[in-house]
Motif scaffolding. Structure first.
Motif, PDB file in Angstrom:
ATOM      1  N   ASN A 106       0.825  -1.213   0.000  1.00 21.23           N
ATOM      2  CA  ASN A 106       0.000   0.000   0.000  1.00 21.23           C
ATOM      3  C   ASN A 106       0.858   1.261   0.000  1.00 21.23           C
ATOM      4  O   ASN A 106       0.598   2.212  -0.738  1.00 21.23           O
ATOM      5  CB  ASN A 106      -0.940   0.004   1.210  1.00 21.23           C
ATOM      6  CG  ASN A 106      -2.139  -0.908   1.013  1.00 21.23           C
ATOM      7  OD1 ASN A 106      -2.624  -1.077  -0.097  1.00 21.23           O
ATOM      8  ND2 ASN A 106      -2.611  -1.504   2.092  1.00 21.23           N
ATOM      9  N   ASN A 111      -0.982   3.085  -2.972  1.00 23.30           N
ATOM     10  CA  ASN A 111      -1.477   4.394  -2.556  1.00 23.30           C
ATOM     11  C   ASN A 111      -1.059   5.522  -3.491  1.00 23.30           C
ATOM     12  O   ASN A 111      -1.871   6.408  -3.786  1.00 23.30           O
ATOM     13  CB  ASN A 111      -1.030   4.690  -1.120  1.00 23.30           C
ATOM     14  CG  ASN A 111      -1.743   3.800  -0.114  1.00 23.30           C
ATOM     15  OD1 ASN A 111      -2.735   3.150  -0.448  1.00 23.30           O
ATOM     16  ND2 ASN A 111      -1.264   3.755   1.118  1.00 23.30           N
ATOM     17  N   PRO A 112       0.184   5.548  -3.997  1.00 20.53           N
ATOM     18  CA  PRO A 112       0.531   6.605  -4.966  1.00 20.53           C
ATOM     19  C   PRO A 112      -0.313   6.565  -6.237  1.00 20.53           C
ATOM     20  O   PRO A 112      -0.411   7.566  -6.947  1.00 20.53           O
ATOM     21  CB  PRO A 112       2.008   6.307  -5.280  1.00 20.53           C
ATOM     22  CG  PRO A 112       2.530   5.597  -4.081  1.00 20.53           C
ATOM     23  CD  PRO A 112       1.381   4.760  -3.615  1.00 20.53           C
ATOM     24  N   ARG A 113      -0.941   5.415  -6.540  1.00 22.57           N
ATOM     25  CA  ARG A 113      -1.782   5.293  -7.733  1.00 22.57           C
ATOM     26  C   ARG A 113      -3.263   5.415  -7.413  1.00 22.57           C
ATOM     27  O   ARG A 113      -4.123   5.140  -8.257  1.00 22.57           O
ATOM     28  CB  ARG A 113      -1.514   3.941  -8.410  1.00 22.57           C
ATOM     29  CG  ARG A 113      -0.113   3.801  -8.996  1.00 22.57           C
ATOM     30  CD  ARG A 113       0.143   2.379  -9.456  1.00 22.57           C
ATOM     31  NE  ARG A 113       1.357   2.244 -10.252  1.00 22.57           N
ATOM     32  CZ  ARG A 113       2.583   2.163  -9.746  1.00 22.57           C
ATOM     33  NH1 ARG A 113       2.749   2.218  -8.411  1.00 22.57           N
ATOM     34  NH2 ARG A 113       3.622   2.057 -10.525  1.00 22.57           N
ATOM     35  N   GLY A 114      -3.569   5.800  -6.185  1.00 22.19           N
ATOM     36  CA  GLY A 114      -4.963   5.963  -5.799  1.00 22.19           C
ATOM     37  C   GLY A 114      -5.684   4.674  -5.508  1.00 22.19           C
ATOM     38  O   GLY A 114      -6.917   4.628  -5.497  1.00 22.19           O
ATOM     39  N   LEU A 115      -4.933   3.598  -5.246  1.00 28.08           N
ATOM     40  CA  LEU A 115      -5.513   2.297  -4.946  1.00 28.08           C
ATOM     41  C   LEU A 115      -5.164   1.897  -3.514  1.00 28.08           C
ATOM     42  O   LEU A 115      -4.266   2.461  -2.890  1.00 28.08           O
ATOM     43  CB  LEU A 115      -4.989   1.239  -5.924  1.00 28.08           C
ATOM     44  CG  LEU A 115      -5.261   1.486  -7.406  1.00 28.08           C
ATOM     45  CD1 LEU A 115      -4.543   0.457  -8.253  1.00 28.08           C
ATOM     46  CD2 LEU A 115      -6.758   1.457  -7.690  1.00 28.08           C
ATOM     47  N   HIS A 116      -5.887   0.897  -2.996  1.00 25.86           N
ATOM     48  CA  HIS A 116      -5.637   0.434  -1.623  1.00 25.86           C
ATOM     49  C   HIS A 116      -5.953  -1.043  -1.518  1.00 25.86           C
ATOM     50  O   HIS A 116      -6.979  -1.515  -2.036  1.00 25.86           O
ATOM     51  CB  HIS A 116      -6.499   1.215  -0.630  1.00 25.86           C
ATOM     52  CG  HIS A 116      -6.262   0.817   0.802  1.00 25.86           C
ATOM     53  ND1 HIS A 116      -5.121   1.152   1.488  1.00 25.86           N
ATOM     54  CD2 HIS A 116      -7.026   0.103   1.670  1.00 25.86           C
ATOM     55  CE1 HIS A 116      -5.182   0.677   2.719  1.00 25.86           C
ATOM     56  NE2 HIS A 116      -6.329   0.030   2.855  1.00 25.86           N
TER      57      HIS A 116
END
Length: 851
Positions: A106, A111-116
């Motif tokens: 993460n 997280n840097p790609r807007g995912l979790h």
């Protein structure tokens, strides 16, 4: 031709090797596709100056397979995957590693790609809670056992001496389990908690006898020596018989019986070590540390309150023993009443407890033929009704079912789906079953039921489920029979969550393509050619592979989606025949709609439809089996509907329960026989073991009574197979008190006393150690019975049986064993006298020579 061209051009062919000088050269023809452009430029056919390439007749692009599974998490699309640990790895260590890896993924990648990436469920939460609870039970049980000792002996030094036997025995048991390759788990820790009260029994007998000898005026060294030698034979016999009852348990092969091994190893090892501690550590420490309370110095045991109580019991026993009528009435009445009540109160049996995991699981079965898009719509409908459970903040969700939902997931597949809910409050997870079933029942045509997942089974089938397999040669005959059984189950068990596997109809609607062989031959095509083309146009056919960025991808030829949006489009599918003309599929085949099975299950090579039904919480498994056999299967057999080519068999937990119950019954009888033979060898007599073993039926009644008492406060507690193990454990534990009385009575008879006076004196001086050992054992196990929490449902019934059996048998043994012993001695001597034989020689010390 397109398929042939792609397969022919996308190949690397080895051409062998040749030698030149000192070197050997390998020859290979390299023709595999490495770029999309290479696929597009592949020549399909060339006629004169005209060249037809793949790119001329098809769009070539990277794509994805057709979706077969869609996942939603809290109302949003998601990607989900399982982490499966390797066999033999520790689940706690694996989970800790996974959580650390998730945190790193993460932080650095998602997280840097807007995912979790979120962990939605882990079984270690339950495991950790269960381990914490059993460790606290072990601690509190040890404290209660020590307080019981302090109450009886009123001496801090005596408590210190005995208290040391608990950690020594428990730590040794841990070491032995490690050497045997067993892991520390909830079951083995529960065994340790049981052992914490039992390991002090031998120490109590030795210390109490030392304590009594000191009160008689002896020095501590002399008292330790004399007292230990006096009871050595008794504790040896009790330890060997206690450990022996666990030996048959180790050889049980049934799946659930593997749970018994951890308890058996934990308890038997701890008790065996406690024997060594009681004859070495306890006497040595007593000689150095034991101090008698000031109020008892110079006082005889008879002057204490417990001494006067012991004298009263001894006088009462002597009163019963003086008359043959009183003696025989007391013995027969006690045995008859206890056995009768035990039989009457014995509850129906279960297989394994479900556990109390924080997960509600539901399977959704739609009408046949539903596609995956429709399954997603069903999930959205469910989410619209349950969304408030996870949308409400946790600090405001206290009044919601389960205290709100921490996690929700829904998985849609072709033909079925499943979902799970995890409660904010694990202790209230069952509250989520009602609203979940309400949402499922609101969807027309859908069969779906929610239930709490089982600790020992995965998915819809729990450890309290019954499965009926309806088998035969013809599905068309099996389906109506299965439908009747399904309806009968719903009537017999209203509200039960029954479901058919795979279904009660022939399944999916299907479009059948039957080639007209003559017409196809006229056009230069075979049935195989037609099938391959239809497969390519409808679903896509894999013709080869394509290496892309280091990975092999399937090279698929697939028709445009617009070709097959409706069933009537199938007949209009275009086919190119060898002459170059285009015909439709309807020109060379007959197109029809019909029903076809989604899957065909087989049990013992017979076609089978299974009806699976998790039982309602208020219906024991044994009761359900009897009702199904009596009210469903037997009438069908009487009508001739089953019994020949078609039959119904019970499987699942019902079959497992039957097999394991038979094994445990043999195990129980084997434990009794083994105990009797050991006692006969130790006492060198067949009479004394019979006297001692008479306490077993008393313990059985006490175990049943203890279980029934727990059921008054917890209706979910059943007589499951883990609880049944308690009756086996009782065989080796409840006879210890009888061994003490018989052993001491034999010592007095060796000194010249008659059987009646020997028994009276034996009861008088053994009341205190019997009460002490019973109190410490019962109190040591009590937290396992009364403390709620994760994992307690696994061993609460077992603890109730053992505690109830110990307490009741200890009380009744004080009256029954002396009466039976003196009666047996008198009867044997009369028989020997009538036959002109010498009096029976007394074997006082089991297993060792007497002076």
């Amino acid at each position: 031709q397109l398929i042939k061209a792609l397969r022919a051009e996308n190949r690397d062919i080895s051409a062998g090797d040749f030698g030149e000088g000192k070197r050997r050269y390998i020859v290979r023809t390299l023709s595999r596709f490495e770029t999309i452009e290479a696929v597009e430029q592949t020549i399909i056919v060339k006629r004169g100056s005209a060249t037809v390439r793949v790119g001329d007749v098809a769009d070539v692009a990277l794509g994805y397979r057709k979706e077969t599974t869609l996942v939603r998490h809290k109302g949003r699309p998601a990607i989900a995957f399982n982490a499966q640990r390797q066999v033999g790895s520790n689940v706690l260590e694996v989970m800790d590693g996974l959580l650390a890896a998730i945190e790193g993924i993460n932080k650095d990648i998602l997280n840097p790609r807007g995912l979790h990436l979120e962990n939605v469920y882990r079984e270690t939460v339950y495991i950790n809670s269960a381990i914490d609870l059993v460790l606290s039970n072990l601690f509190f049980g040890s404290i209660l056992a020590i307080l019981a000792l302090l109450f009886f002996l009123r001496s801090g030094s005596s408590v210190l001496v005995i208290g040391l036997s608990i950690p020594i025995s428990v730590i040794s048991a841990f070491l032995m389990m490690y050497l045997m390759g067993r892991t520390i788990n909830v079951i083995s820790l529960a065994g340790m908690a049981f052992a914490s009260g039992m390991v002090v029994d031998n120490a109590i007998v030795v210390l109490e006898n030392i304590y009594r000898h000191i009160q008689m005026g002896k020095s501590r060294w002399r008292a330790a020596t004399d007292a230990t030698g006096e009871v050595w034979g008794a504790i040896l016999a009790s330890t060997i018989t206690t450990v022996a009852v666990f030996l048959p348990v180790l050889f049980l092969q049934e799946r659930a019986a593997q749970l018994f091994k951890d308890i058996a190893i934990a308890i038997s090892t701890a008790i065996a070590i406690s024997l060594l501690v009681s004859v070495t550590v306890i006497p040595a420490l007593s000689a150095k540390l034991l101090k008698i309370s000031e109020q008892f110095k110079g006082r005889k045991f008879d002057d204490t309150a417990l001494g006067r109580f012991s004298n009263g019991i001894a006088v009462f026993i002597d009163y019963l023993n003086v008359s043959f009528f009183r003696r025989i009435t007391t013995v027969l009445g006690t045995v008859a009443i206890t056995l009768g009540l035990a039989w009457w109160l014995l509850p129906p049996s279960e297989y394994l407890p479900n556990g109390n995991q924080n997960l509600i699981f539901a399977v959704i079965l739609p009408p046949p033929g539903y596609n995956i898009e429709e399954m997603v719509d069903i999930g959205k409908s469910i989410e619209s009704q349950l969304g408030y459970l996870w949308e409400t903040p946790a600090d405001q969700a206290e009044d919601l079912p389960g205290g709100g939902v921490e996690n929700f997931f829904y998985v849609a597949l072709r033909g079925f789906g499943f979902m799970g809910l995890i409660a904010n409050d694990p202790s209230r997870v069952k509250e989520l079953i009602g609203p979940t079933n309400g949402a499922l029942f609101s969807i027309p045509g859908v069969i779906g039921f929610a239930q709490q997942t089982s600790l020992f089974e995965s998915g819809f089938a729990g450890s309290r489920s019954i499965q009926l397999d309806i088998s035969g040669p013809d599905l068309s005959e099996i389906i109506p029979l299965a439908a009747q059984v399904f309806g009968s189950l719903r009537q017999e068990f209203p509200g039960a969550n029954a479901r058919p596997i795979p279904g009660l109809d022939l399944g999916n609607p299907e479009v059948s393509v039957t080639p007209d062989r003559a017409r196809a031959a006229d056009m230069g095509m075979t049935a195989s050619d037609i099938g391959t083309v239809v497969n390519a146009l409808v679903d896509g056919v894999i013709v080869s592979s394509f290496r892309y960025e280091g990975s092999d991808l399937d090279l698929v030829i697939k028709g445009n989606d617009d070709l097959t949006r409706h069933t009537q489009d199938i007949g209009a599918l275009p086919l190119a025949i060898p002459s170059g003309k285009i015909v439709t599929l309807a020109d060379v085949a007959e197109i029809s709609l019909r029903q076809g099975p989604v899957q065909i299950n087989h049990v013992e090579r017979e076609r089978t439809i299974s009806i699976q039904m998790p039982l309602p919480g208020d219906v024991p498994l044994e009761v359900a089996i009897d009702r199904i056999n009596k009210n469903i299967i037997s009438p069908l057999r009487d009508q001739g509907r089953i019994g020949g080519l078609y039959d119904i068999n019970l499987s699942g937990a019902a079959d497992d329960l039957s097999k394991l119950r038979d094994s445990l019954s043999w195990n129980f009888m084997l434990a009794i026989g083994l105990t009797f033979l050991l006692l006969a060898a130790l006492f060198q007599s067949f009479v004394y073991p019979l006297v001692i073993m008479l306490t077993v039926p008393l313990a059985t009644f006490g175990g049943v009574l203890g279980l029934r008492t727990v059921q008054l406060f917890d209706s979910t507690q059943q007589l499951d197979v883990l609880t049944m193990l308690g009756f086996v454990i009782l065989i080796g534990t409840v006879i210890n008190n009888s061994i003490l009385i018989v052993h001491q009575a034999l010592r007095f008879m060796r000194d010249g006393r008659d059987a009646r006076n020997a028994v009276k004196e034996s009861v008088r001086i053994r009341v205190r150690p019997i009460f002490m050992s019973t109190a410490t054992s019962a109190l040591g196990m009590l937290p396992l019975v009364i403390m709620p929490g994760a994992g307690s449902e696994l061993y609460r019934g077992l603890g109730a049986v053992v505690v109830g059996g110990l307490v009741l048998s200890s009380i009744v043994t004080l009256a029954l064993t002396p009466l039976v012993f003196s009666f047996a001695i008198e009867l044997v001597e009369r028989i020997r006298g009538a036959l002109g034989m010498a009096p029976t020689p007394l074997a006082i010390e089991p297993g060792i020579e007497t002076e």
